[in-house]
Scaffold this active site. Structure first.
Site, PDB file in Angstrom:
ATOM      1  N   GLU A 125     -55.005 -17.690   2.233  1.00  0.00           N
ATOM      2  CA  GLU A 125     -54.362 -18.575   3.205  1.00  0.00           C
ATOM      3  C   GLU A 125     -54.775 -18.092   4.595  1.00  0.00           C
ATOM      4  OE1 GLU A 125     -50.199 -18.013   2.701  1.00  0.00           O
ATOM      5  OE2 GLU A 125     -50.198 -18.636   0.604  1.00  0.00           O
ATOM      6  N   ASP A 164     -42.085 -16.216  10.951  1.00  0.00           N
ATOM      7  CA  ASP A 164     -42.874 -14.995  10.782  1.00  0.00           C
ATOM      8  C   ASP A 164     -42.186 -13.787  11.391  1.00  0.00           C
ATOM      9  OD1 ASP A 164     -45.193 -15.965   9.394  1.00  0.00           O
ATOM     10  OD2 ASP A 164     -45.675 -17.071  11.208  1.00  0.00           O
TER      11      ASP A 164
END
Length: 270
Positions: A53, A64
Protein backbone atom coordinates in the site's frame (compact mmCIF):
# COMPACT_ATOMS: atom_id res chain seq x y z
CA UNK A 1 -4.81 0.11 -19.66
CA UNK A 2 -7.02 -1.36 -16.96
CA UNK A 3 -5.94 -1.75 -13.36
CA UNK A 4 -4.70 -4.84 -11.65
CA UNK A 5 -7.52 -6.04 -9.40
CA UNK A 6 -7.07 -9.54 -10.89
CA UNK A 7 -3.39 -9.51 -9.91
CA UNK A 8 -4.34 -8.54 -6.36
CA UNK A 9 -6.89 -11.35 -6.15
CA UNK A 10 -4.47 -13.92 -7.60
CA UNK A 11 -1.75 -13.01 -5.07
CA UNK A 12 -4.21 -13.32 -2.17
CA UNK A 13 -5.47 -16.63 -3.61
CA UNK A 14 -1.92 -17.93 -3.96
CA UNK A 15 -1.16 -17.18 -0.32
CA UNK A 16 -4.31 -19.08 0.63
CA UNK A 17 -3.28 -22.12 -1.42
CA UNK A 18 0.11 -21.98 0.35
CA UNK A 19 -1.85 -22.15 3.63
CA UNK A 20 -0.62 -18.78 4.86
CA UNK A 21 -1.67 -15.16 5.09
CA UNK A 22 -0.40 -12.56 2.63
CA UNK A 23 2.05 -9.93 3.91
CA UNK A 24 0.92 -6.41 3.02
CA UNK A 25 3.33 -3.53 3.65
CA UNK A 26 2.45 0.16 3.87
CA UNK A 27 4.87 2.98 2.99
CA UNK A 28 4.12 6.64 2.25
CA UNK A 29 5.10 8.02 -1.16
CA UNK A 30 7.76 10.72 -1.11
CA UNK A 31 9.39 9.45 2.07
CA UNK A 32 12.26 10.04 2.68
CA UNK A 33 12.27 11.37 -0.92
CA UNK A 34 10.27 10.32 -3.97
CA UNK A 35 13.14 8.16 -5.27
CA UNK A 36 13.82 6.87 -1.75
CA UNK A 37 10.18 5.94 -1.35
CA UNK A 38 10.20 3.99 -4.61
CA UNK A 39 13.36 2.19 -3.49
CA UNK A 40 11.71 1.36 -0.14
CA UNK A 41 8.67 -0.20 -1.85
CA UNK A 42 10.99 -2.34 -3.99
CA UNK A 43 13.00 -3.30 -0.88
CA UNK A 44 9.99 -4.57 1.10
CA UNK A 45 8.80 -6.63 -1.87
CA UNK A 46 12.34 -7.97 -2.32
CA UNK A 47 12.30 -8.87 1.39
CA UNK A 48 9.07 -10.85 1.15
CA UNK A 49 6.02 -8.56 1.10
CA UNK A 50 3.31 -9.83 -1.26
CA UNK A 51 1.42 -6.56 -1.68
CA UNK A 52 2.25 -2.90 -0.95
CA UNK A 53 0.00 0.00 0.00
CA UNK A 54 1.51 3.33 -1.06
CA UNK A 55 0.29 6.14 1.17
CA UNK A 56 -0.72 9.49 -0.29
CA UNK A 57 0.66 11.92 2.32
CA UNK A 58 -1.94 14.21 3.87
CA UNK A 59 -1.54 17.37 5.93
CA UNK A 60 -4.17 16.24 8.45
CA UNK A 61 -3.90 12.44 8.70
CA UNK A 62 -6.52 11.96 11.42
CA UNK A 63 -6.32 8.15 11.42
CA UNK A 64 -2.52 7.98 11.50
CA UNK A 65 -0.31 7.85 14.56
CA UNK A 66 2.85 9.90 15.19
CA UNK A 67 5.21 7.68 13.17
CA UNK A 68 3.28 7.94 9.91
CA UNK A 69 2.44 11.60 10.60
CA UNK A 70 6.18 12.31 10.85
CA UNK A 71 6.88 10.55 7.54
CA UNK A 72 3.96 12.35 5.85
CA UNK A 73 5.31 15.66 7.11
CA UNK A 74 8.75 14.91 5.62
CA UNK A 75 7.15 13.94 2.29
CA UNK A 76 4.96 17.06 2.18
CA UNK A 77 7.89 19.34 3.04
CA UNK A 78 9.72 17.66 0.16
CA UNK A 79 6.91 18.77 -2.13
CA UNK A 80 5.31 15.37 -2.88
CA UNK A 81 2.37 15.57 -5.31
CA UNK A 82 -0.23 13.07 -6.54
CA UNK A 83 1.90 12.70 -9.69
CA UNK A 84 4.74 11.41 -7.45
CA UNK A 85 2.38 8.92 -5.78
CA UNK A 86 1.36 7.60 -9.19
CA UNK A 87 5.00 7.48 -10.29
CA UNK A 88 5.79 5.45 -7.17
CA UNK A 89 3.05 2.97 -8.10
CA UNK A 90 4.19 2.79 -11.73
CA UNK A 91 7.88 2.26 -11.04
CA UNK A 92 7.35 -0.20 -8.19
CA UNK A 93 4.89 -2.25 -10.22
CA UNK A 94 7.11 -2.31 -13.32
CA UNK A 95 10.13 -3.34 -11.27
CA UNK A 96 8.45 -6.05 -9.19
CA UNK A 97 5.16 -7.13 -10.80
CA UNK A 98 3.58 -7.05 -7.32
CA UNK A 99 0.13 -5.62 -6.60
CA UNK A 100 0.41 -1.97 -5.53
CA UNK A 101 -2.51 -0.07 -4.02
CA UNK A 102 -2.84 3.56 -2.97
CA UNK A 103 -4.08 4.36 0.52
CA UNK A 104 -5.51 7.84 0.70
CA UNK A 105 -7.97 10.11 2.41
CA UNK A 106 -10.85 11.13 0.17
CA UNK A 107 -10.26 14.87 -0.06
CA UNK A 108 -7.14 14.80 -2.32
CA UNK A 109 -8.85 12.38 -4.74
CA UNK A 110 -12.02 14.47 -4.81
CA UNK A 111 -10.00 17.61 -5.58
CA UNK A 112 -7.88 15.86 -8.23
CA UNK A 113 -10.98 14.42 -9.92
CA UNK A 114 -12.28 10.88 -9.52
CA UNK A 115 -12.25 10.04 -13.23
CA UNK A 116 -8.72 11.40 -13.66
CA UNK A 117 -7.35 9.70 -10.55
CA UNK A 118 -8.80 6.26 -11.34
CA UNK A 119 -7.69 6.44 -14.98
CA UNK A 120 -4.14 7.44 -14.03
CA UNK A 121 -3.88 4.88 -11.21
CA UNK A 122 -4.96 2.14 -13.62
CA UNK A 123 -2.52 3.39 -16.27
CA UNK A 124 0.28 3.20 -13.67
CA UNK A 125 -0.54 -0.48 -13.07
CA UNK A 126 -2.18 0.05 -9.68
CA UNK A 127 -4.42 -2.65 -8.23
CA UNK A 128 -6.80 -0.40 -6.34
CA UNK A 129 -7.33 2.05 -3.55
CA UNK A 130 -7.97 1.97 0.20
CA UNK A 131 -10.19 4.85 1.26
CA UNK A 132 -10.45 4.83 5.06
CA UNK A 133 -12.61 7.95 5.41
CA UNK A 134 -14.97 7.57 2.43
CA UNK A 135 -18.42 6.54 3.70
CA UNK A 136 -19.88 3.65 1.69
CA UNK A 137 -23.13 5.55 1.16
CA UNK A 138 -21.16 8.35 -0.55
CA UNK A 139 -18.93 6.06 -2.63
CA UNK A 140 -21.06 5.38 -5.74
CA UNK A 141 -19.15 7.76 -8.04
CA UNK A 142 -15.78 6.41 -6.90
CA UNK A 143 -16.88 2.77 -7.27
CA UNK A 144 -18.29 3.38 -10.75
CA UNK A 145 -14.96 4.74 -12.02
CA UNK A 146 -12.85 2.22 -10.09
CA UNK A 147 -14.83 -0.65 -11.59
CA UNK A 148 -14.57 0.85 -15.07
CA UNK A 149 -10.78 0.95 -14.73
CA UNK A 150 -10.32 -2.48 -13.11
CA UNK A 151 -9.39 -1.17 -9.66
CA UNK A 152 -10.27 -2.63 -6.26
CA UNK A 153 -12.13 -0.49 -3.74
CA UNK A 154 -10.98 -1.52 -0.27
CA UNK A 155 -13.08 -0.31 2.64
CA UNK A 156 -12.05 -0.32 6.30
CA UNK A 157 -14.11 -2.03 9.01
CA UNK A 158 -13.55 -1.51 12.74
CA UNK A 159 -14.36 -3.43 15.94
CA UNK A 160 -17.17 -0.91 16.56
CA UNK A 161 -18.90 -1.82 13.27
CA UNK A 162 -22.22 -3.57 13.89
CA UNK A 163 -22.99 -6.72 11.86
CA UNK A 164 -25.54 -4.96 9.65
CA UNK A 165 -23.04 -2.20 8.89
CA UNK A 166 -20.33 -4.78 8.12
CA UNK A 167 -22.63 -6.38 5.54
CA UNK A 168 -23.24 -2.99 3.88
CA UNK A 169 -19.52 -2.19 3.74
CA UNK A 170 -18.37 -5.57 2.47
CA UNK A 171 -21.10 -5.69 -0.21
CA UNK A 172 -19.74 -2.43 -1.66
CA UNK A 173 -16.04 -3.34 -1.50
CA UNK A 174 -13.76 -5.37 -3.75
CA UNK A 175 -10.25 -6.83 -3.59
CA UNK A 176 -10.20 -7.40 0.15
CA UNK A 177 -11.61 -5.97 3.38
CA UNK A 178 -9.25 -3.98 5.63
CA UNK A 179 -10.06 -4.91 9.23
CA UNK A 180 -8.69 -2.36 11.70
CA UNK A 181 -7.62 -4.51 14.65
CA UNK A 182 -8.48 -1.93 17.28
CA UNK A 183 -10.04 1.47 17.73
CA UNK A 184 -7.67 4.42 17.44
CA UNK A 185 -4.86 5.59 15.18
CA UNK A 186 -2.15 3.60 13.42
CA UNK A 187 0.97 2.56 15.30
CA UNK A 188 2.75 -0.44 16.72
CA UNK A 189 1.21 -2.13 19.75
CA UNK A 190 2.41 -4.57 22.39
CA UNK A 191 -0.45 -6.89 21.46
CA UNK A 192 -2.93 -6.97 18.61
CA UNK A 193 -5.81 -8.19 20.75
CA UNK A 194 -8.83 -10.45 20.64
CA UNK A 195 -10.97 -7.69 19.12
CA UNK A 196 -9.27 -8.34 15.78
CA UNK A 197 -10.11 -12.05 15.76
CA UNK A 198 -13.75 -11.34 16.58
CA UNK A 199 -13.92 -8.66 13.87
CA UNK A 200 -12.50 -11.05 11.25
CA UNK A 201 -15.02 -13.73 12.24
CA UNK A 202 -17.93 -11.28 11.99
CA UNK A 203 -16.68 -9.81 8.71
CA UNK A 204 -16.23 -13.24 7.10
CA UNK A 205 -19.86 -14.01 7.92
CA UNK A 206 -20.86 -11.23 5.48
CA UNK A 207 -18.49 -11.74 2.53
CA UNK A 208 -16.32 -14.11 0.49
CA UNK A 209 -13.67 -11.37 0.13
CA UNK A 210 -10.34 -11.94 1.90
CA UNK A 211 -10.15 -10.15 5.27
CA UNK A 212 -6.77 -8.57 6.03
CA UNK A 213 -5.86 -7.13 9.43
CA UNK A 214 -3.93 -3.92 10.04
CA UNK A 215 -3.00 -1.58 12.91
CA UNK A 216 -0.51 -2.69 15.49
CA UNK A 217 1.55 -5.52 13.97
CA UNK A 218 5.28 -4.88 14.28
CA UNK A 219 7.12 -8.20 14.62
CA UNK A 220 7.16 -11.80 13.40
CA UNK A 221 5.38 -13.18 16.48
CA UNK A 222 2.47 -10.75 16.06
CA UNK A 223 2.39 -11.46 12.31
CA UNK A 224 2.13 -15.18 13.04
CA UNK A 225 -0.67 -14.58 15.55
CA UNK A 226 -2.72 -12.45 13.14
CA UNK A 227 -1.98 -14.79 10.20
CA UNK A 228 -3.60 -17.55 12.24
CA UNK A 229 -7.05 -16.01 11.81
CA UNK A 230 -6.84 -13.64 8.80
CA UNK A 231 -6.11 -13.70 5.07
CA UNK A 232 -3.54 -10.94 5.19
CA UNK A 233 -1.36 -9.11 7.70
CA UNK A 234 -0.93 -5.37 7.10
CA UNK A 235 2.15 -3.65 8.55
CA UNK A 236 2.82 0.08 8.24
CA UNK A 237 4.23 1.97 11.21
CA UNK A 238 6.92 -0.66 11.89
CA UNK A 239 8.33 -0.21 8.36
CA UNK A 240 8.14 3.58 8.55
CA UNK A 241 9.84 3.56 11.96
CA UNK A 242 12.74 1.51 10.55
CA UNK A 243 13.22 4.15 7.86
CA UNK A 244 12.97 7.02 10.38
CA UNK A 245 15.43 5.39 12.80
CA UNK A 246 18.04 4.57 10.14
CA UNK A 247 21.28 6.56 9.96
CA UNK A 248 20.79 7.17 6.23
CA UNK A 249 18.61 6.08 3.32
CA UNK A 250 20.77 3.07 2.45
CA UNK A 251 20.58 1.76 6.01
CA UNK A 252 16.83 2.35 5.96
CA UNK A 253 16.41 0.22 2.84
CA UNK A 254 18.39 -2.60 4.44
CA UNK A 255 16.27 -2.30 7.60
CA UNK A 256 12.90 -2.48 5.82
CA UNK A 257 14.05 -5.37 3.64
CA UNK A 258 15.12 -7.27 6.77
CA UNK A 259 11.83 -6.53 8.55
CA UNK A 260 9.88 -7.75 5.51
CA UNK A 261 11.88 -10.98 5.65
CA UNK A 262 11.13 -11.49 9.35
CA UNK A 263 7.42 -10.77 8.88
CA UNK A 264 7.25 -13.02 5.81
CA UNK A 265 8.55 -15.87 7.98
CA UNK A 266 5.97 -14.92 10.61
CA UNK A 267 2.97 -15.18 8.26
CA UNK A 268 4.22 -18.61 7.18
CA UNK A 269 4.62 -19.82 10.75
CA UNK A 270 0.96 -19.61 11.67
Amino acid sequence: MSGNIELLSSVLDRAKTENRAALIAYLPAGFPTVDGGIAAVKAVIDGGADIVEVGLPHSDPVLDGPVIQTADDIALKGGVKIADVLRTVREAYRATGAPILVMTYWNPVDRYGVERFTAELAEAGGSGCILPDLPVQESALWREHAEKHGLATVFVVAPSSKDERLATITAAGSGFVYAASLMGVTGTRASVGEQAQDLVRRTRATTALPVCVGLGVSNAAQAAEVAGFSDGVIVGSAFVKRMLDAADEGAGLVAVRELAGELAKGVRRS
